[in-house]
Scaffold this motif. Structure first.
Motif, PDB file in Angstrom:
ATOM      1  N   ASP A  31      -8.017-142.927   0.684  1.00  0.00           N
ATOM      2  CA  ASP A  31      -7.932-144.164   1.456  1.00  0.00           C
ATOM      3  C   ASP A  31      -7.752-145.384   0.559  1.00  0.00           C
ATOM      4  OD1 ASP A  31      -8.299-143.362   4.312  1.00  0.00           O
ATOM      5  OD2 ASP A  31     -10.098-142.441   3.475  1.00  0.00           O
ATOM      6  N   GLY A  32      -7.779-145.180  -0.754  1.00  0.00           N
ATOM      7  CA  GLY A  32      -7.528-146.272  -1.684  1.00  0.00           C
ATOM      8  C   GLY A  32      -6.057-146.406  -2.012  1.00  0.00           C
ATOM      9  N   CYS A  33      -5.502-145.364  -2.639  1.00  0.00           N
ATOM     10  CA  CYS A  33      -4.091-145.428  -3.056  1.00  0.00           C
ATOM     11  C   CYS A  33      -3.151-144.818  -2.021  1.00  0.00           C
ATOM     12  CB  CYS A  33      -3.906-144.746  -4.406  1.00  0.00           C
ATOM     13  SG  CYS A  33      -4.136-142.950  -4.387  1.00  0.00           S
ATOM     14  N   ARG A  34      -3.709-144.114  -1.032  1.00  0.00           N
ATOM     15  CA  ARG A  34      -2.934-143.468   0.046  1.00  0.00           C
ATOM     16  C   ARG A  34      -2.107-142.276  -0.435  1.00  0.00           C
ATOM     17  NH1 ARG A  34      -5.899-146.396   3.054  1.00  0.00           N
ATOM     18  NH2 ARG A  34      -5.262-148.452   3.708  1.00  0.00           N
ATOM     19  N   CYS A  35      -2.462-141.725  -1.603  1.00  0.00           N
ATOM     20  CA  CYS A  35      -1.784-140.537  -2.130  1.00  0.00           C
ATOM     21  C   CYS A  35      -2.579-139.287  -1.754  1.00  0.00           C
ATOM     22  CB  CYS A  35      -1.686-140.615  -3.655  1.00  0.00           C
ATOM     23  SG  CYS A  35      -0.541-141.857  -4.262  1.00  0.00           S
ATOM     24  N   PRO A  36      -1.917-138.123  -1.740  1.00  0.00           N
ATOM     25  CA  PRO A  36      -2.649-136.880  -1.491  1.00  0.00           C
ATOM     26  C   PRO A  36      -3.676-136.646  -2.586  1.00  0.00           C
ATOM     27  CG  PRO A  36      -0.273-136.474  -1.634  1.00  0.00           C
ATOM     28  CD  PRO A  36      -0.500-137.908  -1.960  1.00  0.00           C
ATOM     29  N   GLY A  37      -4.735-135.953  -2.230  1.00  0.00           N
ATOM     30  CA  GLY A  37      -5.766-135.644  -3.197  1.00  0.00           C
ATOM     31  C   GLY A  37      -6.321-134.254  -3.004  1.00  0.00           C
TER      32      GLY A  37
ATOM     33  N   PRO B 258      -6.240-153.825  -6.001  1.00  0.00           N
ATOM     34  CA  PRO B 258      -6.900-153.048  -4.952  1.00  0.00           C
ATOM     35  C   PRO B 258      -6.096-152.908  -3.665  1.00  0.00           C
ATOM     36  CG  PRO B 258      -7.952-155.179  -5.203  1.00  0.00           C
ATOM     37  CD  PRO B 258      -6.918-155.079  -6.284  1.00  0.00           C
ATOM     38  N   GLU B 259      -5.065-153.716  -3.510  1.00  0.00           N
ATOM     39  CA  GLU B 259      -4.219-153.610  -2.320  1.00  0.00           C
ATOM     40  C   GLU B 259      -2.811-154.039  -2.688  1.00  0.00           C
ATOM     41  OE1 GLU B 259      -5.312-157.812  -0.203  1.00  0.00           O
ATOM     42  OE2 GLU B 259      -6.689-156.148   0.048  1.00  0.00           O
TER      43      GLU B 259
ATOM     44  N   MET C 110     -19.905-137.229 -12.823  1.00  0.00           N
ATOM     45  CA  MET C 110     -19.614-137.922 -11.567  1.00  0.00           C
ATOM     46  C   MET C 110     -20.955-138.333 -10.943  1.00  0.00           C
ATOM     47  SD  MET C 110     -17.486-136.332  -8.369  1.00  0.00           S
ATOM     48  CE  MET C 110     -16.564-137.451  -7.398  1.00  0.00           C
ATOM     49  N   PRO C 111     -21.199-139.648 -10.803  1.00  0.00           N
ATOM     50  CA  PRO C 111     -22.433-140.082 -10.141  1.00  0.00           C
ATOM     51  C   PRO C 111     -22.479-139.555  -8.708  1.00  0.00           C
ATOM     52  CG  PRO C 111     -21.303-141.936 -11.167  1.00  0.00           C
ATOM     53  CD  PRO C 111     -20.385-140.758 -11.250  1.00  0.00           C
ATOM     54  N   LYS C 112     -23.700-139.361  -8.211  1.00  0.00           N
ATOM     55  CA  LYS C 112     -23.843-138.797  -6.866  1.00  0.00           C
ATOM     56  C   LYS C 112     -23.435-139.773  -5.769  1.00  0.00           C
ATOM     57  CE  LYS C 112     -27.255-135.421  -8.088  1.00  0.00           C
ATOM     58  NZ  LYS C 112     -27.445-134.184  -7.443  1.00  0.00           N
ATOM     59  N   THR C 113     -23.740-141.056  -5.942  1.00  0.00           N
ATOM     60  CA  THR C 113     -23.365-142.054  -4.942  1.00  0.00           C
ATOM     61  C   THR C 113     -22.905-143.334  -5.639  1.00  0.00           C
ATOM     62  OG1 THR C 113     -25.616-142.916  -4.774  1.00  0.00           O
ATOM     63  CG2 THR C 113     -24.990-141.195  -3.192  1.00  0.00           C
ATOM     64  N   ILE C 114     -22.004-144.045  -4.964  1.00  0.00           N
ATOM     65  CA  ILE C 114     -21.549-145.343  -5.475  1.00  0.00           C
ATOM     66  C   ILE C 114     -21.321-146.279  -4.293  1.00  0.00           C
ATOM     67  CG2 ILE C 114     -20.428-144.395  -7.534  1.00  0.00           C
ATOM     68  CD1 ILE C 114     -17.706-144.920  -6.075  1.00  0.00           C
ATOM     69  N   LEU C 115     -21.345-147.559  -4.586  1.00  0.00           N
ATOM     70  CA  LEU C 115     -20.861-148.572  -3.655  1.00  0.00           C
ATOM     71  C   LEU C 115     -19.512-149.012  -4.188  1.00  0.00           C
ATOM     72  CD1 LEU C 115     -24.032-150.728  -2.969  1.00  0.00           C
ATOM     73  CD2 LEU C 115     -22.777-149.347  -1.321  1.00  0.00           C
ATOM     74  N   HIS C 116     -18.550-149.166  -3.304  1.00  0.00           N
ATOM     75  CA  HIS C 116     -17.218-149.564  -3.733  1.00  0.00           C
ATOM     76  C   HIS C 116     -16.752-150.726  -2.878  1.00  0.00           C
ATOM     77  CE1 HIS C 116     -12.907-149.280  -4.678  1.00  0.00           C
ATOM     78  NE2 HIS C 116     -13.316-148.709  -5.793  1.00  0.00           N
ATOM     79  N   ASP C 117     -16.040-151.680  -3.480  1.00  0.00           N
ATOM     80  CA  ASP C 117     -15.564-152.863  -2.768  1.00  0.00           C
ATOM     81  C   ASP C 117     -14.650-152.541  -1.591  1.00  0.00           C
ATOM     82  OD1 ASP C 117     -16.958-154.445  -4.540  1.00  0.00           O
ATOM     83  OD2 ASP C 117     -15.207-154.917  -5.769  1.00  0.00           O
ATOM     84  N   SER C 118     -14.032-151.386  -1.606  1.00  0.00           N
ATOM     85  CA  SER C 118     -13.064-151.041  -0.562  1.00  0.00           C
ATOM     86  C   SER C 118     -13.712-150.485   0.710  1.00  0.00           C
ATOM     87  CB  SER C 118     -12.069-150.006  -1.088  1.00  0.00           C
ATOM     88  OG  SER C 118     -12.730-148.782  -1.353  1.00  0.00           O
ATOM     89  N   HIS C 119     -15.059-150.284   0.675  1.00  0.00           N
ATOM     90  CA  HIS C 119     -15.714-149.670   1.833  1.00  0.00           C
ATOM     91  C   HIS C 119     -17.123-150.227   1.995  1.00  0.00           C
ATOM     92  CE1 HIS C 119     -15.865-146.659   4.949  1.00  0.00           C
ATOM     93  NE2 HIS C 119     -17.039-146.250   4.505  1.00  0.00           N
ATOM     94  N   LYS C 120     -17.573-150.349   3.231  1.00  0.00           N
ATOM     95  CA  LYS C 120     -18.865-150.988   3.502  1.00  0.00           C
ATOM     96  C   LYS C 120     -20.074-150.063   3.371  1.00  0.00           C
ATOM     97  CE  LYS C 120     -17.937-150.308   8.382  1.00  0.00           C
ATOM     98  NZ  LYS C 120     -17.508-150.908   9.601  1.00  0.00           N
ATOM     99  N   HIS C 121     -19.859-148.752   3.312  1.00  0.00           N
ATOM    100  CA  HIS C 121     -20.973-147.803   3.214  1.00  0.00           C
ATOM    101  C   HIS C 121     -21.028-147.145   1.837  1.00  0.00           C
ATOM    102  CE1 HIS C 121     -19.976-147.458   7.694  1.00  0.00           C
ATOM    103  NE2 HIS C 121     -21.124-148.130   7.620  1.00  0.00           N
ATOM    104  N   LEU C 122     -22.148-146.503   1.580  1.00  0.00           N
ATOM    105  CA  LEU C 122     -22.335-145.738   0.358  1.00  0.00           C
ATOM    106  C   LEU C 122     -21.375-144.550   0.348  1.00  0.00           C
ATOM    107  CD1 LEU C 122     -24.375-145.976  -1.984  1.00  0.00           C
ATOM    108  CD2 LEU C 122     -25.782-144.305  -0.800  1.00  0.00           C
ATOM    109  N   LEU C 123     -20.752-144.282  -0.793  1.00  0.00           N
ATOM    110  CA  LEU C 123     -19.846-143.144  -0.938  1.00  0.00           C
ATOM    111  C   LEU C 123     -20.539-142.068  -1.765  1.00  0.00           C
ATOM    112  CD1 LEU C 123     -16.530-145.051  -1.775  1.00  0.00           C
ATOM    113  CD2 LEU C 123     -17.269-144.170   0.441  1.00  0.00           C
TER     114      LEU C 123
END
Length: 176
Positions: free
Chosen positions: A28-34, A73-74, A1-14
């Motif tokens: 917050d992507g699929c709206r399922c429990p995790g 994605p949506e 698992m990389p430490k940080t990523i940029l994702h199209d669904s969010h404006k900040h680093l994850l």
């Protein structure tokens, strides 16, 4: 698992987080429990399942081998209420769709094992199968097309009822 990523669904680093399965969140992507590994923006309280954050553009699913599944994605406007064809709960965010068949599935549901043991039925393996609706041992409602079944005992469980709790499908153990 990389430490940080940029994702199209969010404006900040994850930031990648590996927490115990007891730490719950809603993706917050699929709206399922995790639970377990996820990518998180603490400042925005934004979480993505590791699977949703790294989902490929197309996927194959052993229980729907007719066509490749396209990552969406949506939720596009395909009708009033789209449901996951495997767990029969609402599709409210990221998902995979077979456009020719109209088959929809949550990214986490693509990871469900073909066979596993349920604490509600530890005597035998239960298999993910499709067929005519039958009653679920846990909740009593009819299982839709997809369910976990024990052929020896004629027991049926919704995929969402398999563990006897509200745990996410990613917590379902594989039989191997």
């Amino acid at each position: 698992m990389p430490k940080t990523i940029l994702h199209d669904s969010h404006k900040h680093l994850l930031v990648g987080r590996t927490t115990g399965k007891g730490h719950r969140f809603t993706c917050d992507g699929c709206r399922c429990p995790g639970a377990g590994p996820r990518y998180r923006c603490s400042g925005c309280d934004f979480d993505l399942h590791e699977l949703c954050a790294t989902a490929p553009g197309t996927a194959s699913f052993s229980f729907h081998g007719q066509h490749p599944l396209a990552f969406e994605p949506e939720v596009a406007d395909y009708g009033p209420c789209r449901r996951c064809d495997i767990c029969d709960t609402a599709i409210r965010g990221m998902h995979y769709r077979c456009r020719p068949c109209g088959f929809d599935v949550h990214p986490v549901c693509t990871q469900l094992p073909g066979a596993t043991v349920s604490p509600l039925h530890p005597e035998h393996l239960v298999m993910l199968t499709a067929g005519a609706p039958k009653g679920c041992k846990r909740c009593g409602a009819d299982c839709g097309v997809w369910r976990y079944s024990c052929g020896l005992c004629e027991l049926n469980l919704h995929p969402r009822c398999l563990l006897g709790t509200d745990q996410t499908p990613l917590n379902i153990p594989n039989s191997n």
